[in-house]
Design an enzyme around this catalytic site. Structure first.
Site, PDB file in Angstrom:
ATOM      1  N   GLY A  95       0.829  -1.190   0.000  1.00 46.94           N
ATOM      2  CA  GLY A  95       0.000   0.000   0.000  1.00 46.94           C
ATOM      3  C   GLY A  95       0.868   1.246   0.000  1.00 46.94           C
ATOM      4  CB  SER A  96       0.033   4.673   1.085  1.00 46.14           C
ATOM      5  OG  SER A  96      -1.265   4.565   0.563  1.00 46.14           O
ATOM      6  CB  THR A  97       4.487   2.163   3.518  1.00 45.19           C
ATOM      7  OG1 THR A  97       4.129   0.842   3.112  1.00 45.19           O
ATOM      8  CG2 THR A  97       3.735   2.497   4.790  1.00 45.19           C
ATOM      9  CG  PHE A  98       5.874   0.156  -2.723  1.00 39.54           C
ATOM     10  CD1 PHE A  98       6.862  -0.697  -2.242  1.00 39.54           C
ATOM     11  CD2 PHE A  98       5.799   0.357  -4.096  1.00 39.54           C
ATOM     12  CE1 PHE A  98       7.737  -1.321  -3.110  1.00 39.54           C
ATOM     13  CE2 PHE A  98       6.677  -0.262  -4.972  1.00 39.54           C
ATOM     14  CZ  PHE A  98       7.650  -1.111  -4.474  1.00 39.54           C
ATOM     15  CE  LYS A  99      -0.014   6.148  -2.549  1.00 39.85           C
ATOM     16  NZ  LYS A  99      -1.150   6.674  -1.767  1.00 39.85           N
TER      17      LYS A  99
END
Lengths: 367, 636
Positions: B290-294
């Site tokens: 999810g967004s932590t990968f951004k």
């Protein structure tokens, strides 16, 4: 003829070595005897009795002129022959350790083959001294006595007792050598011996295994290499001074029947390198005295008799020692004077008695 | 003359015989001199029996020497059947003391072995039982010392430490992995025995056991305690399917704390399933980040200079069309007009799709690879997962778009914390590790030491600085605000990932995560929190995971003695947020002036007088709006 005192040094050496043997029989056998019979002194007592009888017999024999045997030799060898036949008959002879070679009297046993060893020497000594001229002629002089020897060897092998047979044969060959039989004969005998050995191996393959494991006992440490390895386990850790009298570990069931064939290894384990020097030293004294008696003997019969007896003891002792230290394959021969065995001790003491008697009639100039 | 020839031949034989007797003596000498060592060793092995004495297992410490796995000494019963004389009596007495049947005891006593252990009744005896057996004084019945593993903090750090079996053999975790070092060398009481196993009356030899090598971890006990506490709270509050927290030093890859739920008690490992024991979630679990990968997409875009966070803008209308797929933003209706800094703050999906497209497929996937995704990090623990990244030749525009905001890829928690650490520490990807050093047990001198291992530099310091800045902004102004700690400059990123089951996204089933670090100008600690399917709460990482991370970060500040910072981005307050203020120094002022100065705080007065002579907290400290300030009045 003069009646000198008998050879005192030989007498003392024999008493010392036999006493030492008795002590070591007790030390090495006590654990085994306690386990088997519930009596740690079992073997000590039996051997003690035989030793006392042996010393008495030795003294008694030493007083009987050897010349009497010249007449009796034929009778003696006949008796030996009959006994050897009788012992093979089941019911008369008993089996111990896989060989029917005993006349059992309670726990004491008599081995006629032991007596035959002396009997044949007597007979051969007589034969050679009577037929001195024929000796150079192989056919007429040597073949008869060789045939006789092979006959005895054959009967003993029926028991079977290979060790005793070999000693018997070798004593006679030794005598023939002394008597001046040509060297070429011995090379032929040697070839014959090798062929015979091959035959024996083919007859009983376990013998080949014994030879193979002699080369490398570690190949089969629990089978045919077992005794050699257990013997080395006693000799190796013994060291210079040994573990001390009575302190052998190997006698605690590691080395089976430690009072018999492998007693020398227990001696080294307990008394160390010095123990082995002591035993060899005593044997060397006995052997040298025996040969001196033979050399100094006045007549040919005495010479052959003294030599035959000495050579037999020497050969048996060397064969046993070399087996124990792993120089020769295991043959199942006891150590004279020392190993446990009633009839063996008796016959050895009687033999020494004969030697002592011969020593009484020595030529002065050689003393 | 004829005699002469006989005498010569006799002398030859005599000489030969004497030589052979001497040769035998030499042979004995040879055996004792040159084969002594071999024969003595073999003979000793044959004669001696060993009563084993278990070695003390190596101790496992935290980084400050606090014991995490210890030993306690116990006594065990050992029988030597051959030495037992009165078997019936011994059997009867022992059966009575140990509380087993006589038949059972008979079996042990009559077993044809040299040494028999009565297992398990005769293991780990208490003092009373041991005393009773000792008092019997039977031959062939021995009590030997054994050491037993003991974990003072029980289920704490259980997946990492692992546990040992009844014979002190390592069965999982570090106990298994470092078993060779930890186990030491057993000692023995050696005694001589005959061929039938009876003990000989000879001196015994005592062979001292050699204690195992001690292992010191990078774990900090206080931080680990904080993690365990927070995980317990998560379980109590949200009853998630599972949850995990990792704390790492971003500057060298040292793991400061790591745990997950469910966990297990190594003292009673038999009560747990193999899955519960073996799955060390922080390194084993793989899921869509999810967004932590951004953060990765952001770092790649910044490094490739494809974006200026302040100047470039993006209009989010709520969704973006990529080929046949319509990708929605998490916020219905979209975020509207934003700078790219705001895109990061708002975790705007279409904004990140734009960033991914600007970086391009080849380049983005090369960064993903360089940040360590799709392969093991190489942490010194067993059971690490690899994750799944799209094969580059199968990446189309849709895959590129979803990967940009962390969907369609699968990663492990440890990969994420290691990658983010690299993104914020100046660009250096370090191999994570948990064993700091191996220590010799007697002297505690270092046998082996692990140090930081640089895998590669992924981005440069300037890019890293911009990433830190953006992430600090996420916490002070964006989705990460619940993790804000005043004056410590927290940076971070939330994550809310939908779980996939059988290739389909599950409805209402999310992994909520937050990755945070501080201080943002010089990160000293990184915390990753992931909670799988919490129940009864809004499914946003910022709401559920960020406050947990904040608690752990607060404990890290205390433990690591991290200094306060200046010049952080001020938090942007919502109407419901509490504000923080610097307390003015009011000492020496009169009552009225002080009240004016301290209008945002509650004042508690003590003492009598007109002038303020003491103030707590003192001037210059920062506290929350409405907090209590104590003032002591006195005469000047």
């Amino acid at each position: 003829m003069k009646h000198n005192k008998y050879d005192l040094l030989l007498f003392i050496a024999v008493i010392i070595i036999a006493t030492l043997g008795l002590i070591m029989i007790y030390s090495s056998s006590m654990v085994w005897a306690e386990y088997k019979f519930g009596d740690a002194f079992k073997y000590l007592k039996a051997q003690g009795i035989f030793l006392i009888i042996g010393i008495i017999l030795m003294n008694f024999i030493s007083k009987i002129s050897y010349k009497h045997y010249l007449n009796k030799a034929n009778v003696i060898i006949l008796i030996c022959f009959v006994l050897l036949i009788l012992v093979l008959i089941p019911g008369i002879g008993t089996i111990r350790n896989g060989s029917r070679s005993w006349f059992g009297i309670g726990s004491l046993g008599i081995q006629p083959s032991e007596f035959a060893k002396l009997g044949l020497i007597l007979f051969t000594a007589k034969y050679l001294s009577k037929n001195q001229k024929k000796i150079k002629n192989i056919k007429k002089g040597v073949i008869p006595i060789i045939s006789m020897t092979i006959l005895f060897f054959g009967i003993i092998m029926l028991q079977p007792d290979f060790g005793t047979g070999v000693i018997l044969v070798m004593s006679i060959i030794g005598l023939l050598f002394i008597a001046g039989v040509k060297f070429s004969f011995f090379t032929k005998i040697g070839i014959l011996g090798i062929l015979g050995a091959i035959g024996l191996i083919l007859a009983a393959p376990y013998r080949l295994q014994r030879i193979m494991t002699f080369i490398n006992p570690w190949k089969d440490p629990l089978g045919s290499g077992f005794q050699t390895i257990q013997s080395l386990f006693a000799i190796g850790p013994g060291g210079l001074l040994g573990l001390g009298l009575g302190n052998s570990i190997q006698k605690h069931f590691y080395l089976p029947e430690p009072q018999t064939d492998f007693i020398y290894s227990i001696i080294i384990e307990e008394l160390g390198f010095f123990g082995s020097v002591l035993i060899s030293g005593l044997f060397i004294i006995i052997v040298i005295r025996g040969y001196m008696i033979a050399i100094n003997a006045k007549d040919l019969f005495a010479k052959y008799l003294a030599f035959g007896i000495t050579f037999q003891i020497t050969f048996q002792a060397l064969l046993n020692l070399m087996v124990v230290v792993g120089m020769v394959p295991v043959t199942g021969i006891t150590l004279p004077f020392i190993s446990y065995g009633g009839s063996s001790l008796l016959i050895t003491m009687i033999s020494v008695g004969v030697l002592l008697n011969i020593s009484r009639y020595q030529e002065d100039r050689l003393r | 003359m004829f005699f002469k020839e006989i005498h010569i031949r006799m002398r030859i034989i005599l000489l030969f015989s004497c030589l052979l007797f001497i040769l035998v003596v030499f042979r004995v000498f040879y055996i004792q001199m040159f084969e002594y060592k071999k024969l003595n060793t073999l003979a000793s092995a044959l004669w001696s029996r060993n009563l084993p004495i278990e070695a003390k297992r190596g101790i496992i410490y935290d980084r400050n020497g606090i014991i995490l796995a210890d030993n306690i000494t116990t006594t065990s019963l050992v029988l030597i059947p051959n030495q037992i004389k009165d078997k019936k009596k011994v059997s009867y007495e022992l059966a009575k003391i140990l509380g087993v049947t006589e038949e059972e005891m008979d079996r042990h006593i009559n077993k044809k072995v040299s040494i028999e252990r009565v297992h398990p009744e005769g293991r780990r005896l208490d003092y009373k039982t041991a005393d009773k057996i000792n008092a019997l004084n039977f031959e062939g019945v021995y009590l030997v010392k054994e050491s037993k593993r003991y974990y003072p903090y029980d289920d704490y750090l259980s997946h990492v430490i692992g546990f040992v079996g009844i014979d002190n053999q390592g069965l999982s975790g570090l106990e298994l992995q470092y078993d060779k070092y930890l186990m030491g060398e057993n000692g023995a009481i050696k005694y001589f025995s005959d061929a039938k196993g009876e003990r000989l009356k000879m001196a015994e030899v005592y062979q001292q056991p050699q204690a195992g090598i001690n292992v010191m971890l990078t774990i900090d006990h206080n931080i680990q305690t904080s993690i365990e506490r927070e995980l317990d709270n998560i379980v109590a509050k949200y009853n998630p399917d599972n949850a995990l927290i990792i704390v790492m030093d971003p500057n060298n890859g040292e793991i400061l704390g790591m745990s997950s739920r469910p966990n297990f008690s190594p003292n009673n490992y038999q009560q747990y399933t193999v899955e519960e024991i073996n799955r060390n979630l922080p390194i084993w679990a793989t899921y869509e980040p999810g967004s932590t990968f951004k953060i990765i997409t952001l770092a790649a875009a910044l490094q490739e200079k494809k974006v200026d966070l302040h100047k470039d803008t993006f209009y989010d209308k709520g969704s973006v069309q990529v080929e046949n797929a319509r990708i929605r933003c998490w916020k219905a209706g979209g975020h509207g007009h934003q700078t790219f800094l705001e895109v990061v703050e708002n975790s705007c999906n279409p904004g990140f799709v734009e960033l991914g497209q600007r970086v391009g497929k080849e380049s983005l996937f090369s960064y993903i690879d360089k940040f360590g995704f799709g392969k093991k990090t190489g942490i010194d623990l067993n059971g690490e997962g690899t994750g799944i990244i799209f094969k580059i030749d199968r990446v189309g525009p849709v895959e590129l778009a979803t990967t940009s905001f962390g969907q369609g890829v699968s990663v492990t928690p440890i990969q994420q914390i290691v990658a983010v650490s690299a993104a914020i520490n100046g660009g250096n990807l370090y191999q994570p590790y948990i064993v700091k050093r191996l220590l010799e047990p007697e002297t505690n001198s270092i046998v082996e030491e692990n140090s930081k291992t640089l895998v590669r530099q992924v981005i440069d310091e300037n890019t890293s600085m911009q990433v830190r800045y953006a992430l600090e902004s996420v916490v002070s102004k964006g989705t990460g605000r619940p993790s804000y700690i005043d004056s410590y400059r927290v940076g971070g990123k939330t994550g809310t990932a939908q779980k996939v089951k059988d290739g389909v996204y599950m409805v209402g089933n999310y992994i909520l995560s937050f990755i945070g670090f501080l201080p943002a100008d010089d990160p000293q600690v990184v915390v990753y929190v992931a909670i799988d399917h919490p129940k009864g709460v809004v499914q946003y990482g910022g709401v559920v995971a960020a406050p947990i991370a904040k608690n752990v970060l607060n404990d890290c500040i205390t433990t690591l003695k991290i200094e306060k910072r200046e010049g952080g981005t001020e938090m942007e307050y919502n109407w419901m947020d509490k504000k923080y203020f610097d307390i003015p120094n009011v000492i020496g002022m009169n009552k009225e002036d002080a009240i004016k100065e301290l209008k945002s705080f509650q004042i508690e007065w003590t003492g009598s007088g007109k002038i303020i002579i003491e103030q707590s907290p003192s001037g210059g400290e920062r506290i929350q709006e409405g907090s209590k300030v104590r003032l002591l009045l006195g005469e000047n």
